[in-house]
Design a protein around this motif. Sequence first.
Motif, PDB file in Angstrom:
ATOM      1  N   HIS A   1      -2.392 -33.757 -59.733  1.00  0.00           N
ATOM      2  CA  HIS A   1      -2.323 -34.545 -60.972  1.00  0.00           C
ATOM      3  C   HIS A   1      -1.807 -35.949 -60.673  1.00  0.00           C
TER       4      HIS A   1
ATOM      5  N   LEU B   1      -4.435 -38.016 -58.985  1.00  0.00           N
ATOM      6  CA  LEU B   1      -5.523 -38.413 -59.880  1.00  0.00           C
ATOM      7  C   LEU B   1      -5.083 -39.543 -60.819  1.00  0.00           C
TER       8      LEU B   1
ATOM      9  N   GLU C   1      -5.286 -42.600 -58.816  1.00  0.00           N
ATOM     10  CA  GLU C   1      -6.620 -43.200 -58.711  1.00  0.00           C
ATOM     11  C   GLU C   1      -6.851 -44.184 -59.858  1.00  0.00           C
TER      12      GLU C   1
ATOM     13  N   TRP D   1      -6.435 -41.915 -66.943  1.00  0.00           N
ATOM     14  CA  TRP D   1      -6.908 -41.009 -65.887  1.00  0.00           C
ATOM     15  C   TRP D   1      -7.757 -39.882 -66.461  1.00  0.00           C
ATOM     16  N   LYS D   2      -7.426 -39.464 -67.677  1.00  0.00           N
ATOM     17  CA  LYS D   2      -8.142 -38.347 -68.295  1.00  0.00           C
ATOM     18  C   LYS D   2      -9.153 -38.807 -69.344  1.00  0.00           C
TER      19      LYS D   2
ATOM     20  N   ARG E   1     -12.241 -36.789 -63.145  1.00  0.00           N
ATOM     21  CA  ARG E   1     -10.878 -36.499 -62.663  1.00  0.00           C
ATOM     22  C   ARG E   1     -10.342 -35.219 -63.285  1.00  0.00           C
TER      23      ARG E   1
ATOM     24  N   LYS F   1     -11.733 -32.316 -61.383  1.00  0.00           N
ATOM     25  CA  LYS F   1     -11.007 -32.150 -60.116  1.00  0.00           C
ATOM     26  C   LYS F   1      -9.682 -31.432 -60.354  1.00  0.00           C
ATOM     27  N   SER F   2      -9.005 -31.786 -61.433  1.00  0.00           N
ATOM     28  CA  SER F   2      -7.691 -31.210 -61.698  1.00  0.00           C
ATOM     29  C   SER F   2      -7.786 -29.723 -62.030  1.00  0.00           C
TER      30      SER F   2
END
Length: 175
Positions: A25, A28, A31, A123-124, A168, A171-172
């Motif tokens: 987390h 991400l 990123e 990010w989300k 992302r 991926k999490s």
Amino acid sequence: MILSDRNDAYSLLRKLGASTRLLLHLQLVGEAADELIHALSSMGLAFDAKLVELGVAVHDAGKIEHPAELDGPGSQHEPSGERLLLTHHVQPKVARCCVSHAAWSAPGVCFEERLVALADKLWKGKREQALELCVIDEVATRLHLDRWDVFPKLDLIFEDIASGGEMRLQKSRLI
């Protein structure tokens, strides 16, 4: 422990018992923060990019002690994270990001702390209008421009970062 980069932060968090999922987390969110740092730097904006990088790398450290908050609601991790990091001699301004990422509108929260909070939203794929406007206004002030001179560019930057949110999030969920 004086953290000099995100690898130092991740190493400390691993020693403190951070789960693989928590570390993922943080990476991400990192990123998204990297994209934000790059975009703002390319505009000629002066700010403490290292504080943003480190703040993002540790902002949820308290979820080591409150793992249920990694998947569910809660704010106990915020003060716990700050205490945990201060106990391990992390720079106070970095440890403070554990609390300020959720209290970004509080008095005394600096620009870099707001960038940590913004990366934690973007990010989300989440857009937080009030937070974005605070950042836009600060950028405009620092660049001696009007809000509307920077709004279109920053809005596009925020949208570009947020558009990678679903990827992302996927991926999490792999861990």
